[in-house]
Every structure is written in C-alpha cells, then in structure tokens.
Design a protein around this motif. Structure first.
Motif, PDB file in Angstrom:
ATOM      1  N   VAL A  18      46.594  35.182  29.071  1.00  0.00           N
ATOM      2  CA  VAL A  18      45.511  34.619  29.875  1.00  0.00           C
ATOM      3  C   VAL A  18      44.172  35.018  29.272  1.00  0.00           C
ATOM      4  O   VAL A  18      43.946  36.198  28.962  1.00  0.00           O
ATOM      5  N   HIS A  19      43.300  34.033  29.089  1.00  0.00           N
ATOM      6  CA  HIS A  19      41.958  34.260  28.570  1.00  0.00           C
ATOM      7  C   HIS A  19      40.940  33.959  29.672  1.00  0.00           C
ATOM      8  O   HIS A  19      41.051  32.936  30.366  1.00  0.00           O
ATOM      9  N   LEU A  20      39.940  34.830  29.810  1.00  0.00           N
ATOM     10  CA  LEU A  20      38.906  34.666  30.820  1.00  0.00           C
ATOM     11  C   LEU A  20      37.518  34.731  30.175  1.00  0.00           C
ATOM     12  O   LEU A  20      37.308  35.513  29.238  1.00  0.00           O
ATOM     13  N   PRO A  21      36.565  33.936  30.673  1.00  0.00           N
ATOM     14  CA  PRO A  21      35.180  34.107  30.241  1.00  0.00           C
ATOM     15  C   PRO A  21      34.682  35.485  30.683  1.00  0.00           C
ATOM     16  O   PRO A  21      35.131  36.019  31.702  1.00  0.00           O
ATOM     17  N   GLU A  22      33.762  36.044  29.947  1.00  0.00           N
ATOM     18  CA  GLU A  22      33.301  37.397  30.253  1.00  0.00           C
ATOM     19  C   GLU A  22      32.779  37.548  31.686  1.00  0.00           C
ATOM     20  O   GLU A  22      33.152  38.523  32.364  1.00  0.00           O
ATOM     21  N   PRO A  23      31.942  36.633  32.215  1.00  0.00           N
ATOM     22  CA  PRO A  23      31.459  36.821  33.592  1.00  0.00           C
ATOM     23  C   PRO A  23      32.596  36.873  34.619  1.00  0.00           C
ATOM     24  O   PRO A  23      32.505  37.597  35.609  1.00  0.00           O
ATOM     25  N   VAL A  24      33.659  36.094  34.376  1.00  0.00           N
ATOM     26  CA  VAL A  24      34.812  36.107  35.279  1.00  0.00           C
ATOM     27  C   VAL A  24      35.599  37.400  35.109  1.00  0.00           C
ATOM     28  O   VAL A  24      35.992  38.051  36.081  1.00  0.00           O
ATOM     29  N   ALA A  25      35.811  37.792  33.864  1.00  0.00           N
ATOM     30  CA  ALA A  25      36.598  38.997  33.596  1.00  0.00           C
ATOM     31  C   ALA A  25      35.957  40.235  34.199  1.00  0.00           C
ATOM     32  O   ALA A  25      36.663  41.129  34.694  1.00  0.00           O
ATOM     33  N   ARG A  26      34.641  40.305  34.172  1.00  0.00           N
ATOM     34  CA  ARG A  26      33.968  41.501  34.688  1.00  0.00           C
ATOM     35  C   ARG A  26      34.195  41.698  36.186  1.00  0.00           C
ATOM     36  O   ARG A  26      34.066  42.807  36.702  1.00  0.00           O
ATOM     37  N   LEU A  27      34.580  40.624  36.865  1.00  0.00           N
ATOM     38  CA  LEU A  27      34.859  40.732  38.300  1.00  0.00           C
ATOM     39  C   LEU A  27      36.145  41.508  38.567  1.00  0.00           C
ATOM     40  O   LEU A  27      36.328  42.048  39.660  1.00  0.00           O
ATOM     41  N   VAL A  28      37.050  41.546  37.565  1.00  0.00           N
ATOM     42  CA  VAL A  28      38.363  42.164  37.785  1.00  0.00           C
ATOM     43  C   VAL A  28      38.712  43.204  36.714  1.00  0.00           C
ATOM     44  O   VAL A  28      39.870  43.596  36.579  1.00  0.00           O
ATOM     45  N   LEU A  29      37.722  43.667  35.957  1.00  0.00           N
ATOM     46  CA  LEU A  29      37.989  44.640  34.896  1.00  0.00           C
ATOM     47  C   LEU A  29      38.629  45.912  35.436  1.00  0.00           C
ATOM     48  O   LEU A  29      39.408  46.570  34.737  1.00  0.00           O
ATOM     49  N   ASP A  30      38.302  46.278  36.648  1.00  0.00           N
ATOM     50  CA  ASP A  30      38.840  47.510  37.233  1.00  0.00           C
ATOM     51  C   ASP A  30      40.102  47.272  38.065  1.00  0.00           C
ATOM     52  O   ASP A  30      40.594  48.192  38.723  1.00  0.00           O
ATOM     53  N   SER A  31      40.635  46.057  38.042  1.00  0.00           N
ATOM     54  CA  SER A  31      41.819  45.772  38.857  1.00  0.00           C
ATOM     55  C   SER A  31      43.039  46.520  38.317  1.00  0.00           C
ATOM     56  O   SER A  31      43.394  46.375  37.138  1.00  0.00           O
ATOM     57  N   PRO A  32      43.704  47.311  39.135  1.00  0.00           N
ATOM     58  CA  PRO A  32      44.903  48.015  38.678  1.00  0.00           C
ATOM     59  C   PRO A  32      46.049  47.076  38.332  1.00  0.00           C
ATOM     60  O   PRO A  32      46.986  47.469  37.631  1.00  0.00           O
ATOM     61  N   ALA A  33      45.983  45.833  38.797  1.00  0.00           N
ATOM     62  CA  ALA A  33      47.055  44.870  38.514  1.00  0.00           C
ATOM     63  C   ALA A  33      46.993  44.322  37.106  1.00  0.00           C
ATOM     64  O   ALA A  33      47.957  43.700  36.631  1.00  0.00           O
ATOM     65  N   LEU A  34      45.863  44.553  36.386  1.00  0.00           N
ATOM     66  CA  LEU A  34      45.665  43.946  35.079  1.00  0.00           C
ATOM     67  C   LEU A  34      45.537  44.976  33.964  1.00  0.00           C
ATOM     68  O   LEU A  34      44.983  44.685  32.905  1.00  0.00           O
ATOM     69  N   ILE A  35      46.058  46.173  34.177  1.00  0.00           N
ATOM     70  CA  ILE A  35      46.031  47.201  33.141  1.00  0.00           C
ATOM     71  C   ILE A  35      47.406  47.298  32.482  1.00  0.00           C
ATOM     72  O   ILE A  35      48.419  46.926  33.072  1.00  0.00           O
ATOM     73  N   THR A  36      47.441  47.794  31.254  1.00  0.00           N
ATOM     74  CA  THR A  36      48.697  47.912  30.518  1.00  0.00           C
ATOM     75  C   THR A  36      49.716  48.733  31.307  1.00  0.00           C
ATOM     76  O   THR A  36      49.402  49.809  31.805  1.00  0.00           O
ATOM     77  N   GLY A  37      50.921  48.179  31.423  1.00  0.00           N
ATOM     78  CA  GLY A  37      51.991  48.869  32.133  1.00  0.00           C
ATOM     79  C   GLY A  37      52.085  48.552  33.606  1.00  0.00           C
ATOM     80  O   GLY A  37      53.064  48.931  34.256  1.00  0.00           O
ATOM     81  N   ALA A  38      51.102  47.840  34.146  1.00  0.00           N
ATOM     82  CA  ALA A  38      51.136  47.503  35.569  1.00  0.00           C
ATOM     83  C   ALA A  38      52.288  46.555  35.863  1.00  0.00           C
ATOM     84  O   ALA A  38      52.565  45.629  35.106  1.00  0.00           O
TER      85      ALA A  38
END
Length: 240
Positions: free
Chosen positions: A137-157
């Motif tokens: 999944v690819h996201l534009p930077e402004p969209v990605a910054r909304l969920v950068l801290d989401s625990p669901a999107l980190i490696t191993g989640a």
C-alpha cells in the motif's frame, strides 16, 4: 414433468458431496474422465456441471492440476467500498514492512503527486491461518502522517485491520470510490516467500486506487493473490 438435465443432477450431487465434507482441504475432486465413468454421462455434461460450480463459487480450477472445493481457499464477494473494508471481519493482516518513507516514481505518478515520495506498508493477509495475498500500500505523505504512529501499521503487527479502515477515521473526506485493475502477474521472490508458492507462479494481481469524495487519491494498493487460495467474485447489476 420434464426430467432434470443430467448436468444439473451431477452439479447437485457434487455440491452435496462438498457440503458433506467429502472433499476437505487439499483433496481434489474427481477428474472429468472419472466422473464420466462413475455417472455414465458425457464429458460435456461433466464440463457444464463444473462450469456452473465454478460460477457459483463452489469450486475453483487449477490448470494442469484439477478442480478443488473452495473450502480450501478464500471466497470473497465484493460489491461496495464497505465490502473492502470488511475484509477485517474474517481475515488477519500481518505487517511485513511497516509504514515508511520511500521514493517510488510509479506509485507517486498513479497517486497524482508532483514529486516521487510516498509512504509504503507491506503486509500479507491470512484466512484460517493460511496466507493468500501479499499487498503493498502506497500513501501520499499528508495522508500517511495521519497514521504514522498507528500500532496497526508497524513491522510485525498482527490484527484484524484494513489500511483503509485505519485511515478513514482520520480523513477530512470519506473514501468514496476505488478504481480497480485486475491482471495476471508472475510471483516475484518476495511474493513467493510471503504466500508459500514458487517464484514465477501465476498470481492474480489487483490494483486499487482509492479516492475520497473530492476525487483526491488517498491510497494505492497492489495485491498479489494466490489463485489456489482465493476466489474473487463481483456482482454486477443493471443501473436503474
């Protein structure tokens, strides 16, 4: 009363056998020749019965290998954005590469960006413990910054999530449509490793570009489905 056509009789018997568990995971249905001999019908009758079962989503066919009940794989019927979001109801997502910044000219172009930077997350999805798709999944930077801290999107989640499901609560405009492109592509090494097939294996590739109600692209997903484990069905209706 007009007798029931032979292909319908065979289709019903095979459907009943599948429902009764006669063909569990990994067990192939009889071949056309075996069914011709067992039921005393023509090869055309068998082919028509198989065609109907495939159309109904009861079985799937693997060229050169045979016909299998869909209980061995994952059947998904999609007709709306809500259906795509509800993948989380009966599948599990495992993040292999967490959301991070990268340069990807193709993805940036497809997202309509005026630069080459996107944020990308790579995950595979399971049904009943079996991996059936690798998705990038690819996201534009402004969209990605909304969920950068989401625990669901980190490696191993690992969890019952979809990326668009994680995203939408943070968007100013809801996701309104998904433009979809379906092709066939050989499995690269990363895909083969993720879903347990040989490199070069034919995969169902599904690209989806999600846009919000203003028409702005918010997500590009590129998925490689293992056809032995996944059946894709779309219902088309006449517009009113």
């Amino acid at each position: 009363m007009k007798p029931e056509p032979a292909y319908q009789v065979l289709r019903r018997r095979l459907r009943e056998d599948i429902a009764a568990g006669a063909y569990p995971d990994g067990v192939r249905l009889p071949t056309e020749s075996e069914l011709v001999a067992e039921y005393g019908v023509s090869r055309q009758t068998v082919r028509r019965a198989f065609q109907d079962l495939v159309a109904d989503g009861v079985v799937y066919r693997v060229p050169g290998r045979g016909t299998y009940a869909t209980g061995r794989g994952y059947l998904r019927q999609l007709g709306s954005i809500e259906d795509l979001m509800n993948l989380s109801q009966d599948t599990t997502m495992e993040v292999l590469q967490g959301l991070s910044r990268r340069v990807d000219v193709n993805a940036a172009s497809r997202l309509g960006l005026d630069h080459d930077v996107v944020y990308t997350v790579v995950f595979r999805r399971f049904h009943d413990g079996v991996p059936f798709v690798l998705t990038t999944v690819h996201l534009p930077e402004p969209v990605a910054r909304l969920v950068l801290d989401s625990p669901a999107l980190i490696t191993g989640a690992v969890g019952t999530n979809t990326v668009i499901g994680v995203l939408e609560p943070h968007l100013g405009e809801p996701i309104d449509q998904a433009a979809q492109l379906i092709t066939v592509a050989p499995a690269e090494q990363s895909v083969a490793d993720a879903v347990g097939c040989d490199p070069g294996h034919a995969m169902l590739r599904v690209d989806r570009l999600y846009s919000d109600t203003s028409g702005t692209p918010v997500e590009l997903s590129v998925s490689h489905f293992l056809p032995e484990q996944y059946t894709y069905r779309v219902t088309l209706r006449r517009s009113s």
